[in-house]
Design a protein around this motif. Structure first.
Motif, PDB file in Angstrom:
ATOM      1  N   LEU A 191      -6.201  -0.951  36.758  1.00 46.07           N
ATOM      2  CA  LEU A 191      -7.268  -1.708  36.697  1.00 46.07           C
ATOM      3  C   LEU A 191      -8.463  -0.666  37.054  1.00 46.07           C
ATOM      4  O   LEU A 191      -9.336  -0.532  36.629  1.00 46.07           O
ATOM      5  N   ALA A 192      -8.196  -0.143  38.353  1.00 46.19           N
ATOM      6  CA  ALA A 192      -9.067   0.797  38.841  1.00 46.19           C
ATOM      7  C   ALA A 192      -9.509   1.717  38.051  1.00 46.19           C
ATOM      8  O   ALA A 192     -10.819   2.204  37.934  1.00 46.19           O
ATOM      9  N   LEU A 193      -8.650   2.339  37.409  1.00 49.22           N
ATOM     10  CA  LEU A 193      -8.737   3.849  36.390  1.00 49.22           C
ATOM     11  C   LEU A 193      -9.440   3.266  35.269  1.00 49.22           C
ATOM     12  O   LEU A 193     -10.558   3.834  34.853  1.00 49.22           O
ATOM     13  N   LEU A 202     -11.564   0.428  35.097  1.00 49.57           N
ATOM     14  CA  LEU A 202     -12.971   0.273  35.571  1.00 49.57           C
ATOM     15  C   LEU A 202     -13.846   1.440  35.639  1.00 49.57           C
ATOM     16  O   LEU A 202     -14.854   1.446  35.451  1.00 49.57           O
ATOM     17  N   TYR A 203     -12.972   2.338  36.395  1.00 54.08           N
ATOM     18  CA  TYR A 203     -13.859   3.986  36.588  1.00 54.08           C
ATOM     19  C   TYR A 203     -14.245   4.265  35.297  1.00 54.08           C
ATOM     20  O   TYR A 203     -15.514   4.856  35.080  1.00 54.08           O
ATOM     21  N   PHE A 262     -14.889   2.989  32.385  1.00 55.64           N
ATOM     22  CA  PHE A 262     -15.769   2.192  31.898  1.00 55.64           C
ATOM     23  C   PHE A 262     -17.291   2.539  32.243  1.00 55.64           C
ATOM     24  O   PHE A 262     -18.366   2.172  31.516  1.00 55.64           O
ATOM     25  N   GLN A 263     -17.390   3.188  33.108  1.00 56.15           N
ATOM     26  CA  GLN A 263     -18.867   3.540  33.754  1.00 56.15           C
ATOM     27  C   GLN A 263     -19.242   4.865  32.963  1.00 56.15           C
ATOM     28  O   GLN A 263     -18.430   5.560  32.742  1.00 56.15           O
ATOM     29  N   ASP A 298     -21.248   7.112  33.931  1.00 55.71           N
ATOM     30  CA  ASP A 298     -21.202   8.516  34.632  1.00 55.71           C
ATOM     31  C   ASP A 298     -19.807   8.781  35.068  1.00 55.71           C
ATOM     32  O   ASP A 298     -19.606   9.884  35.771  1.00 55.71           O
TER      33      ASP A 298
END
Lengths: 246, 409, 650
Positions: B181-183, B185-186, B188-189, B191
């Motif tokens: 999930l963290a990856l 979400l990251y 998805f940004q 930048d």
């Protein structure tokens, strides 16, 4: 007699309950020792400390000629250093054959790369067969160990311990749930093993201990209550009070 | 007593034979090299399915054999795809940019070319600078190395942290899910440097290759089949020897293995990292066939589906994982693609596009409850192997130990 | 001009009432007939002044009519009237003074006054004095609001004049406050402004900061020598962190103090324009694919004088060295800017403290949401060791139950009161069914439970999608939960969040009560600790497990109603919360309600804290939080509140 394992001044507390209280214990090379004591005396916790499963709050555990401390070592490195342990319940790998179980225990390289490229040599296979003969499982080598009887599993586990070629064997209630014949066989295996290495047997059953015919350590409330021959400790008043007299 | 690897694992030969036959058959029937019975898009679907089978083999190795229910292997799969996607996208954009700049009066400098590529690729997220992680994207070789290196390193670091603190069982599963999930979400940004939720696209076009997709799809099918064959062989080899014994021991009774003197953490870490690399390779082959990759693909749910495939196929046996992945993913394509016929009930029409998920969920529960051996268990009927009679006891004390019904005598 | 007008207005206002004229409005209008008819922003001032200061009640009406473009001039005599469209192309005219209709005229006989926006603004300003003293409270309030929205120096005097006569205490306070703010911005007297600034420097209102901030706006400027006639905020060195060399040089270029740089694009364009027989400055075109070759070719061109010379770094440094860069305030008075800076600092500090408080409230509210979402999980996972991936879907079902109930009971308050037990009943039943049908066959197999419940989760999600569609369904909160509890301009918290906090506390209490004081709780704890022993003591572990699971699921349903009140109710509502819920339970420590509370608190505060550090990016905040949790698990693998020793069961 040189000392193989020296435990001194060890204490462990679980949530305020003192499971081991200033325990000191020594065992030499090639010695058979029985540890007895009532429930909750700290027998299993003592084994947990020696094998690295539980870290004591204080005290020292010194091993071998080089006097290394076992407290900083992991279970695996302690096992590699030469301490084998047999659990109360027979724990063999039930999904694997007797041969696979023994091969896994056989003293060899334990690193993952070594194991990955390991293929059993002729010598290894012969050793396995020898061990199997010793524990009476020669004809069961290809069977899955899950199908063995309870006693056979106990022997297999002892066989695995022997395959590790440990210098110290910790055996937790080996005779539990065995038929009299099986017990006799177990005693033979242990006595035989103790000729070349140190063996510590934790046992409830006095008859079994008597048959081992060795020095006995009595634990009570986490520390040593008495030590000596079975006759000596059974005549000790303290021991009678807390254990035998009940 | 000790027989050769192949003699001990006859299923490997059978599997490889079926895989070769399948590849050959698809090639003959394809539009690119054969009589054109199978459409190119379906060839791609089959090629992608082979990649999914490969990651399922990895999952089986880590879950079925080592007992680590990882809910994060699709993160490695996606990362592998991103790594190869970076080169594909860079190189293809470079060719286009060089082509268009060559029309100019003055030949472009190398930095002008790079700037133009940057504008092309990152214009969609409002940037034109190349982020640091694209440093090697101009080199196919380095980027291929990264396909294995980046997910491998992530698995190594994460695994080291997790196994070192002796997180096991469901805790570990949740932790791997959190990592995924963290990856996701990251990424998805905007930048993050990988174009945010736009992802990487146009990956189906191989730079400098002018032949049609009909041919390229068959190339990828071959590559996927080769990777699956090799991956299967590797996995079968790994589990056949003493290493296999040790990891199955870890699955059923971790503490006992530890007291035998094996450093359980190291073994888990080795398997976790190895399977992460296999998953990454599968991803690197999958996404050029899919054509697009975005962070959505790495959502935790994808990894759970992976576990579902392996469970339905039958965990703890490699061919089970392959069958499960192929069966469920192809069936899923069939149902969600709208090809399955609707069932009119008079008062209500069951549209499979809507009901397939429900069917999958329910059948998954049923498999877990009644057929833990999965589809692979059918082979035991054939070879006359039966589950041991253990009165409901599992084969080991650990959470991931084999269940009575999963084991064979 | 404006100043003149201001001054005029001020004077006129002072003698507003005394100046009432006998002859009515028309004479005044006629006095300024020419400029009114001309309708130019530049000259109209005196006319508006005269009308506004006439003291006549009809002046307000006239100005309003004028602004609405409804004043017409009769061409024949130049008199002004209020016009109203009649039949055809004719207009009905009315006299301003008497209000009586004087007749209908053809459009051709009339001239309409069309004040442009500038004039209308001036009329508006003049009207404010009437509106500020209007007998209608609503009109006065509207005038105040319009000044607040669009403050202007010209409004200061009318505002001041209206304060004393204000009968409404509330409005009076508002007027006084506004007067202070206008004084800060527009008073002529510096001392009065400084005094006003100091007076307002402990006020947290957004309007105070809005009044102060324009005063301290600075502009970067450059000159050869530091000028003495401007209010300088400070000198900046080019090449420092505040001002990069490039920016400084760009400023020089923009101020025509230095020659512009020749960019890479310029070079390319210049080269392309000067291709001569396949060569530029002697360099073949094909070789111009490196910066060095281009520079060489450009140098040749520059030497020949066809292109401007390159600006080198030395040139730039010399130019920067020869000039001084400084920031100036737009506000000329140094005293005012100093006072404003000081006041802003003071306010900033106070705002910071209040923001911390606000953030804390936010974090508590987020924590209570997580706690609500996780409490059911803490029961099923913590107490029973059963991992329920469908927990999120129970939350979703609770929210949909609330939605369905609202379809039948339109009264929001009543529907929520009905929805909560309904949601509990629905999810309780669902949980019990799931436990009976699936989970009890998988006890002691947590990984299989995880996967099986996941299967249920995807099935339930798709079912919800099939039934309710993919679009979000509203679950409307009752009216009394709308709005927020506002402490000041910085600190506020919505009532819904307070309600959720209260709900979370109620559940905590309820849970503790059930566990510690009821038979079910006793049996639950017994079954958790030793199912076999509990079984032999006459407890039916199956029944207890069923009820426990039902309870956990039911609470998830109620949480769903609460969450649905502020989040959109969609089929993937649950999956948004499931990972966080697990994190809450795992971080807090399994098997302990206080652990779940601690976990929710930690995650809530952590997430808000990270968001505060990087407010633009909630995605990044979640990423960092998860990484933090993974690392946290390293140090406390069993969570914040861990069971120790043998009870933990290795």
């Amino acid at each position: 007699m040189s000392t193989l394992l020296e435990v001194s001044g060890v204490s462990v507390t679980f949530d305020g309950f003192r499971a081991i209280n200033n325990l000191s214990f020594q065992i030499g090379n090639a010695e058979l020792r029985a540890v007895i004591g009532p429930n909750g005396a700290g027998k299993t916790t003592f084994m947990d400390i020696v094998t690295g499963k539980t870290r004591p709050d204080e005290g020292r555990v010194i091993w071998g000629e080089k006097s290394v401390s076992l407290l900083r070592m992991s279970e695996a490195t302690i096992a590699q250093a030469g301490i084998g342990r047999k659990f109360q319940k027979p724990t063999v790998f039930e999904d694997q054959s007797v041969q696979e179980n023994l091969l896994m225990a056989l003293k060899n390289k334990r690193g993952w790369l070594g194991v990955l490229f390991y293929r059993p040599s002729k010598g290894d296979l012969e050793k396995v067969e020898e061990l199997a003969a010793e524990i009476g499982l020669k004809d069961e080598l290809t069977r899955k160990s899950g199908e063995l009887s309870h006693g056979q599993k106990q022997w297999l586990e002892i066989g695995m311990l022997l395959a590790q070629e440990p210098r110290l064997l910790l055996v937790d209630e080996p005779a539990a749930g065995m038929t009299p014949q099986e017990r006799e066989h177990t005693t033979d295996i242990l006595v035989q093993a103790a000729k070349t290495r140190a063996v510590v047997v934790v046992e409830h059953d006095m008859e079994f201990v008597r048959r081992l015919n060795c020095k006995v350590t009595v634990l009570h409330e986490g520390s040593v209550l008495a030590e000596g021959s079975l006759d000596h400790v059974t005549s000790n008043q303290d021991v009678i009070d807390v254990y035998l007299g009940r | 007593m000790e027989r050769s690897f192949v003699a001990k694992n006859p299923s490997v030969l059978v599997f490889l034979a079926i895989l070769s036959l399948f590849t050959l058959g698809v090639t003959v029937l394809s539009e690119g090299f054969g009589i054109g019975v199978i459409s190119t898009s379906f060839v791609k679907t089959l090629g992608k399915t082979l990649c999914l089978c490969l990651i399922a083999v990895a999952m089986d190795l880590v879950w079925g054999f080592t007992g680590i229910l990882s809910l994060g292997h699709f993160a490695f799969f996606g990362l592998g795809g991103y790594m190869i996607g970076m080169w594909l996208m860079y190189e293809r954009t470079r060719l286009i940019v060089v082509e268009s700049l060559s029309q100019a009066e003055i030949p472009p400098t190398s930095s002008e070319v790079v700037d133009a590529i940057g504008t092309q690729i990152f214009g969609v997220v409002g940037s034109s600078e190349f982020p640091l992680i694209w440093a090697f994207s101009d080199s196919l070789f380095l980027q291929l190395v990264l396909v294995v290196l980046v997910p491998g390193l992530l698995a190594l670091i994460f695994g080291w942290l997790a196994f070192r603190s002796r997180v096991t069982g469901v805790y570990l599963s949740i932790l791997t899910q959190a990592m995924t999930l963290a990856l996701a979400l990251y990424l998805f940004q905007n930048d993050s440097g990988l174009r945010g939720n736009n992802g990487l696209s146009g990956l189906q076009n191989l730079p400098g290759v002018t032949v049609s997709q009909d041919v390229v799809s068959i190339w990828f099918l071959w590559a996927s089949a080769l990777a699956l064959g090799l991956g299967y062989l590797l996995a079968a080899w790994v589990v056949s020897g003493k290493f296999g014994s040790v990891i199955r021991g870890i699955r059923d009774n971790e503490a006992r293995v530890r007291f035998l003197g094996y450093s359980v953490e190291v073994y888990k870490l080795a398997v976790f990292t190895l399977t992460a690399c296999i998953a990454a390779i599968a991803g690197a082959l999958y996404y050029p066939q899919a054509g697009i990759i975005n962070p959505e693909e790495m959502a935790p749910i994808a990894s759970i589906y992976l576990a579902v495939w392996v469970a339905i196929g039958g965990r703890g046996r490699l061919y089970g994982a392959v069958i499960g992945a192929a069966f469920v993913s192809l069936l899923s394509t069939w149902f969600t693609g709208g090809q399955a016929p609707d069932i009119p009930l008079g008062f209500y029409t069951i549209k499979w596009v809507d009901w397939w998920q429900v069917l999958l969920g329910v059948s998954f529960v049923l498999v877990t409850l009644f057929a833990p051996q999965g589809i692979g268990g059918l082979f035991d009927l054939w070879t006359n192997r039966r589950a041991p009679q253990r009165h409901g006891a599992a084969l080991g004390p650990d959470e991931s130990a084999l269940r009575e019904k999963e084991a064979t005598e | 001009m404006l100043r003149l007008f201001l001054a005029g207005l001020a004077i006129l206002c002072a003698c507003l009432t005394a100046n009432a004229q006998e002859g009515g409005l028309q004479p005044i209008l006629q006095e300024h007939q020419e400029i009114i008819a001309k309708s130019s922003r530049k000259t109209i001032g005196p006319a508006i002044d005269a009308i506004a200061s006439s003291g006549l009640p009809q002046a307000q009406v006239m100005l309003e009519t004028w602004a609405a473009k409804n004043v017409w001039m009769r061409k024949s005599d130049g008199l002004f009237f209020a016009g109203k469209k009649a039949e055809g192309r004719s207009y009905e005219l009315a006299d301003f003074d008497t209000g009586e209709i004087i007749g209908t005229f053809e459009k051709s006989d009339l001239k309409q006054l069309k004040p442009n926006s500038g004039i209308r603004a001036m009329i508006g300003t003049a009207l404010v004095q009437f509106q500020l003293t209007d007998p209608d409270r609503a009109k006065r309030l509207a005038a105040l609001t319009s000044i607040q929205r669009d403050p202007e120096g010209a409004l200061l005097e009318p505002l001041r004049a209206s304060i004393d006569g204000e009968p409404d205490a509330d409005l009076k306070a508002q007027k006084q406050r506004l007067e202070r703010l206008l004084t800060i911005g527009y008073d002529e007297d510096t001392a009065a402004r400084v005094a006003a600034i100091e007076e307002m420097s402990d006020d947290l209102g957004v309007d105070v900061r809005a009044a102060l901030n324009p005063l301290v706006v600075t502009r970067l400027q450059t000159a050869v020598d530091l000028p003495s006639d401007v209010n300088i905020a400070g000198v900046v060195q080019p090449g420092s962190d505040d001002l990069s060399g490039d920016t400084a040089y760009d400023l020089l270029v923009a101020s025509d103090l230095a020659a512009p740089r020749v960019s890479a694009d310029d070079i390319r364009a210049a080269l392309a324009a000067n291709i001569n027989g396949g060569r530029v400055g002697g360099v073949p075109v094909a070789q111009l694919n490196s910066d060095a070759a281009r520079a060489q070719a450009y140098a040749v061109l520059a030497e020949a004088g066809t292109v401007p010379a390159l600006i080198t770094q030395t040139d730039i440094d010399a130019a920067l060295g020869a000039h001084v860069f400084f920031e100036t305030y737009a506000e000329p008075s140094g005293e005012v800017t100093a006072a404003a800076e000081k006041a802003l600092d003071q306010i900033e500090l106070k705002v910071g403290l209040n923001q911390t408080l606000d953030l804390t409230l936010d974090a508590i509210s987020l924590a209570s949401i997580y706690f609500l979402a996780a409490i059911g999980l803490a029961i099923t996972f913590g107490v029973m060791g059963v991992i329920n991936m469908a927990h999120g879907e129970f939350i979703m079902m609770g929210a949909y139950t609330g939605y369905v109930v609202q379809q039948f009971i339109p009264d929001h308050t009543l529907s929520i009161i009905v929805a909560i037990p309904m949601a509990f009943a629905v999810t309780f039943a669902m949980g019990v069914a799931m436990e009976r049908l699936v989970i009890r066959w998988l006890y002691s197999r947590p990984l299989e439970t995880l996967l099986a419940t996941f299967g249920i989760s995807i099935a339930l999600q798709q079912l919800a999608k099939n039934i309710f569609g993919t679009q979000a369904r509203p679950l409307t909160a009752p009216g009394w939960l709308d709005g927020a509890w506002v402490l000041n301009d910085v600190v506020s918290i919505s009532y819904i969040r307070i309600a959720i906090f209260v709900l979370a506390m109620i559940f905590l209490g309820l849970f503790l009560y059930i566990m510690k004081r009821t038979r079910l709780g006793l049996e639950m704890r017994a079954v958790t600790q030793n199912p076999r022993m509990a079984g032999s003591m006459g407890i039916n572990p199956g029944r207890v497990n069923m009820l426990t699971f039902g309870l956990g699921s039911g609470i998830a349903g109620i949480a769903g109603v609460a969450i649905g009140l502020f989040a959109k109710v969609t089929s993937d509502l649950g999956s948004d919360y499931i990972v966080q819920s697990f994190m809450t339970v795992v971080v807090g420590g399994v098997g302990n309600i206080w652990g779940a509370l601690a976990g929710a608190g930690m995650i809530g505060f952590l997430q808000k804290g990270i968001e505060w550090m990087n407010p633009s990016n909630t995605l990044a905040a979640q990423t960092y939080m998860i990484i933090f949790i993974i690392i946290f698990i390293q140090f406390r693998p069993r969570g914040i509140i861990a069971l120790k020793g043998r009870a933990a069961g290795d």
